[in-house]
Design an enzyme around this catalytic site. Structure first.
Site, mmCIF file in Angstrom:
data_model
loop_
_atom_site.group_PDB
_atom_site.id
_atom_site.type_symbol
_atom_site.label_atom_id
_atom_site.label_comp_id
_atom_site.label_asym_id
_atom_site.label_seq_id
_atom_site.Cartn_x
_atom_site.Cartn_y
_atom_site.Cartn_z
ATOM 1 N N GLY A 114 120.906 -6.351 73.328
ATOM 2 C CA GLY A 114 119.477 -6.104 73.524
ATOM 3 C C GLY A 114 119.140 -6.425 74.968
ATOM 4 N N GLU B 79 110.581 -3.977 76.250
ATOM 5 C CA GLU B 79 110.612 -3.727 77.711
ATOM 6 C C GLU B 79 111.103 -4.962 78.461
ATOM 7 O OE1 GLU B 79 109.752 -0.758 78.956
ATOM 8 O OE2 GLU B 79 108.734 0.144 77.235
ATOM 9 N N PHE C 32 113.989 6.882 73.459
ATOM 10 C CA PHE C 32 114.801 6.266 74.506
ATOM 11 C C PHE C 32 115.763 5.298 73.831
ATOM 12 C CE2 PHE C 32 115.438 2.916 77.704
ATOM 13 C CZ PHE C 32 115.653 3.636 78.867
ATOM 14 N N ALA C 33 117.052 5.648 73.801
ATOM 15 C CA ALA C 33 117.994 4.899 72.962
ATOM 16 C C ALA C 33 118.986 4.102 73.803
ATOM 17 C CB ALA C 33 118.714 5.859 72.026
ATOM 18 N N LEU C 34 118.611 2.865 74.091
ATOM 19 C CA LEU C 34 119.471 1.977 74.876
ATOM 20 C C LEU C 34 119.978 0.807 74.013
ATOM 21 C CD1 LEU C 34 120.565 1.144 77.709
ATOM 22 C CD2 LEU C 34 118.382 0.018 78.130
ATOM 23 N N SER D 173 110.006 -12.028 77.566
ATOM 24 C CA SER D 173 109.396 -12.927 78.584
ATOM 25 C C SER D 173 110.479 -13.720 79.308
ATOM 26 C CB SER D 173 108.426 -13.906 77.911
ATOM 27 O OG SER D 173 107.233 -13.263 77.569
ATOM 28 N N ARG E 19 107.449 -1.833 82.607
ATOM 29 C CA ARG E 19 106.867 -3.186 82.621
ATOM 30 C C ARG E 19 105.408 -3.139 83.068
ATOM 31 N NH1 ARG E 19 110.747 -5.940 86.478
ATOM 32 N NH2 ARG E 19 112.199 -4.257 86.137
ATOM 33 N N PRO F 119 122.979 -2.945 68.163
ATOM 34 C CA PRO F 119 123.007 -4.163 67.346
ATOM 35 C C PRO F 119 123.520 -5.378 68.131
ATOM 36 C CG PRO F 119 123.837 -2.314 66.084
ATOM 37 C CD PRO F 119 123.591 -1.803 67.463
HETATM 38 C C1 FAD Z 1 109.282 -2.783 67.901
HETATM 39 C C2 FAD Z 1 110.410 -2.575 68.850
HETATM 40 C C3 FAD Z 1 110.542 -1.372 69.526
HETATM 41 C C4 FAD Z 1 111.607 -1.153 70.406
HETATM 42 N N1 FAD Z 1 111.775 0.064 70.998
HETATM 43 C C5 FAD Z 1 112.924 0.309 71.699
HETATM 44 C C6 FAD Z 1 113.229 1.625 72.177
HETATM 45 O O1 FAD Z 1 112.466 2.573 71.984
HETATM 46 N N2 FAD Z 1 114.397 1.806 72.842
HETATM 47 C C7 FAD Z 1 115.288 0.794 73.079
HETATM 48 O O2 FAD Z 1 116.330 1.047 73.668
HETATM 49 N N3 FAD Z 1 115.016 -0.458 72.647
HETATM 50 C C8 FAD Z 1 113.877 -0.727 71.951
HETATM 51 N N4 FAD Z 1 113.609 -1.995 71.482
HETATM 52 C C9 FAD Z 1 114.545 -3.064 71.781
HETATM 53 C C10 FAD Z 1 113.970 -4.133 72.701
HETATM 54 O O3 FAD Z 1 113.947 -3.674 74.018
HETATM 55 C C11 FAD Z 1 114.823 -5.393 72.490
HETATM 56 O O4 FAD Z 1 114.468 -5.914 71.208
HETATM 57 C C12 FAD Z 1 114.596 -6.431 73.547
HETATM 58 O O5 FAD Z 1 115.088 -6.001 74.791
HETATM 59 C C13 FAD Z 1 115.287 -7.768 73.205
HETATM 60 O O6 FAD Z 1 116.590 -7.574 72.739
HETATM 61 P P1 FAD Z 1 117.037 -8.248 71.346
HETATM 62 O O7 FAD Z 1 115.985 -7.967 70.355
HETATM 63 O O8 FAD Z 1 118.407 -7.796 71.059
HETATM 64 O O9 FAD Z 1 117.024 -9.802 71.619
HETATM 65 P P2 FAD Z 1 118.208 -10.657 72.294
HETATM 66 O O10 FAD Z 1 118.652 -10.013 73.550
HETATM 67 O O11 FAD Z 1 119.232 -10.940 71.262
HETATM 68 O O12 FAD Z 1 117.449 -11.992 72.653
HETATM 69 C C14 FAD Z 1 117.207 -13.042 71.715
HETATM 70 C C15 FAD Z 1 116.540 -14.197 72.451
HETATM 71 O O13 FAD Z 1 117.406 -14.697 73.496
HETATM 72 C C16 FAD Z 1 116.726 -14.668 74.727
HETATM 73 N N5 FAD Z 1 117.672 -14.379 75.815
HETATM 74 C C17 FAD Z 1 118.606 -13.402 75.868
HETATM 75 N N6 FAD Z 1 119.267 -13.436 77.022
HETATM 76 C C18 FAD Z 1 118.748 -14.474 77.739
HETATM 77 C C19 FAD Z 1 118.970 -15.022 79.037
HETATM 78 N N7 FAD Z 1 119.886 -14.486 79.867
HETATM 79 N N8 FAD Z 1 118.243 -16.084 79.423
HETATM 80 C C20 FAD Z 1 117.285 -16.601 78.607
HETATM 81 N N9 FAD Z 1 117.013 -16.126 77.374
HETATM 82 C C21 FAD Z 1 117.722 -15.076 76.957
HETATM 83 C C22 FAD Z 1 115.685 -13.552 74.584
HETATM 84 O O14 FAD Z 1 114.635 -13.690 75.518
HETATM 85 C C23 FAD Z 1 115.241 -13.774 73.146
HETATM 86 O O15 FAD Z 1 114.312 -14.836 73.108
HETATM 87 C C24 FAD Z 1 112.533 -2.203 70.623
HETATM 88 C C25 FAD Z 1 112.384 -3.425 69.957
HETATM 89 C C26 FAD Z 1 111.367 -3.606 69.069
HETATM 90 C C27 FAD Z 1 111.282 -4.920 68.325
#
Ligand code: FAD
Length: 387
Positions: free
Chosen positions: A131, A366, A123-125, A369, A243, A128
């Site tokens: 997130g 997913e 699942f590729a959403l 927090s 979730r 870089p």
């Molecule tokens: C092991 C692993 C497996 C994964 N598998 C998949 C997968 O199969 N497919 C896929 O599509 N993705 C996948 N992901 C991606 C995952 O869903 C994202 O890492 C996650 O949604 C957080 O995005 P980010 O890492 O870019 O953090 P960021 O969005 O950059 O967030 C950084 C920090 O800022 C906080 N933050 C951001 N916005 C807000 C806000 N509005 N208010 C308060 N705080 C905020 C976050 O909570 C976090 O603490 C995976 C990630 C990991 C680590």
């Protein structure tokens, strides 16, 4: 609410527990050491899991799934997640429920083989630069002579290196405010599609995350999943169920950790008595049980609501509360249990050390927090407290 578990489900849960204990857990040391299972073992275990009825738990029976409701899925995920994710994730066939949007022709190529355990999706959403802000993705596709030209990068994609195809989200209607994103089914080997960096991670050995690169990758219109522009709606549905299942995946490790902590504290002797006699240890055990009990009740309750067809907005708010609570409860439980094991708990051969590293991701993927709290707070301010 009524969480009465049917006789059939009680029996099935017992069968799944035996499968996990006898077939999956014995491979944990290997997966920790080698970052995956031998291919033939993975294939064999997958066949056994399909025979057992574990394939496509939430998928309707008419497409070859188990046809379970949400609560029954939770009960089974609670059992399968007693094994480390790196063992269970590759061996228990699943298909993203988003694949139910497949056309009949796509079902033959993508959905049914996934449910039979013959193909794996990813699942590729995430990208870089995006997130948490998933709607802000930059990967884009334009129609050129009836085909879609896809460009962009995805990262942290679970099973991205081994999947047979990727469900890729890309902006196709950049000028529209809504309905901007389309989902594509992109098969391994499609020219212009390659796997980039495969990450080494803190936990979950054998469950790898990869970067996916699309460079003028040409996709047939027959590989559009759902309607063009409706990709984000599909993704959102998947994420709500995700979730609840993430919360369910926290229950199995909590339960196993508590079992192990009880056993250990009764047999580990210090100062001439089992450490279980010390109130400091007893209080940690009691707090662990409280965390598991509360997490379990919340997860069962939101799953039950979902099965009853309650307002999806309320289910979504509850799912956020449950995901936050269960993932954070797992963090507290694994930390206490490691303390109960003392130095032994810090050793890599121990389940608690592995579970400690694995637990951390549950608060991130997913939806972090913080994002769950944002969703929950928005719902509270708009609709008030849920029942
Ligand atoms: C092991 C692993 C497996 C994964 N598998 C998949 C997968 O199969 N497919 C896929 O599509 N993705 C996948 N992901 C991606 C995952 O869903 C994202 O890492 C996650 O949604 C957080 O995005 P980010 O890492 O870019 O953090 P960021 O969005 O950059 O967030 C950084 C920090 O800022 C906080 N933050 C951001 N916005 C807000 C806000 N509005 N208010 C308060 N705080 C905020 C976050 O909570 C976090 O603490 C995976 C990630 C990991 C680590």
């Amino acid at each position: 609410m009524d969480f009465t578990i049917s006789e059939e489900m009680t029996e099935f849960r017992g069968i799944v527990r035996t499968f996990v204990e006898n077939e999956l857990i014995p491979w944990e040391d290997h997966v920790e050491e080698h970052d995956g299972l031998p291919e033939d073992v993975e294939r064999e275990l997958r066949i056994k899991a399909v025979k057992l009825g574990l394939a496509g738990l939430g998928m309707p029976e008419e497409v070859g799934g188990a046809g379970f409701g949400t609560l029954d899925q939770v009960l089974i995920v609670e059992e399968t997640s007693r094994a480390l994710g790196g063992v269970s994730s590759g061996t228990i066939p699943g298909a993203s429920n988003i694949l139910l949007a497949c056309t009949p022709e796509q079902r033959e190529r993508f959905l049914y083989p996934c449910i039979r355990g013959e193909k794996q999706d990813c699942f590729a959403l995430t990208e870089p630069d995006t997130g948490s802000d998933a709607a802000g993705i930059k990967t884009h596709a334009e129609l050129v002579d009836g085909r879609w030209r896809l460009n962009g990068r995805k990262r942290f994609i679970s099973h991205g290196d081994s999947a047979d195809f990727a469900i890729v989200f890309a902006v196709t209607h950049p000028d529209q405010e809504d309905d901007r994103i389309t989902a594509f089914l992109v098969e391994k080997g499609t020219p212009g599609f390659s796997v980039g960096q495969v990450h080494k991670t803190m936990g979950h050995r054998g469950y790898r995350q990869a970067e996916l690169v699309f460079d003028d990758c040409m996709i047939d219109s027959a590989n559009v999943l759902g309607e063009p522009g409706q990709g984000f709606v599909l993704a959102r549905d998947w994420l709500r169920n995700g979730r609840i299942m993430t919360a369910a995946r926290c229950l199995g490790p909590m339960a196993r950790l508590i079992d192990e902590a009880l056993e250990w504290s009764k047999q580990r002797v210090q100062f001439g008595q089992p450490i279980a006699d010390f109130q400091a240890i007893q209080f940690m055990l009691a707090d662990c049980a409280t965390d598991l009990y509360a997490s379990r009740m919340m997860t069962y309750n939101v799953a039950w609501d979902d099965d009853q067809g309650q307002d999806p907005k309320m289910v979504s708010a509850k799912a956020s509360a449950t995901k936050v609570f269960a993932s954070e409860a797992l963090g507290r439980v694994v930390d206490r249990v490691l303390q109960i094991f003392g130095g032994t708990g810090y050793m890599n051969e121990m389940f608690v050390e592995r579970a400690y590293r694995n637990a951390r991701i549950e608060r991130i993927w997913e939806g972090t927090s913080e994002i769950q709290r944002v969703i929950l707070a928005r719902s509270l301010l708009k609709r008030g407290m849920f029942a």
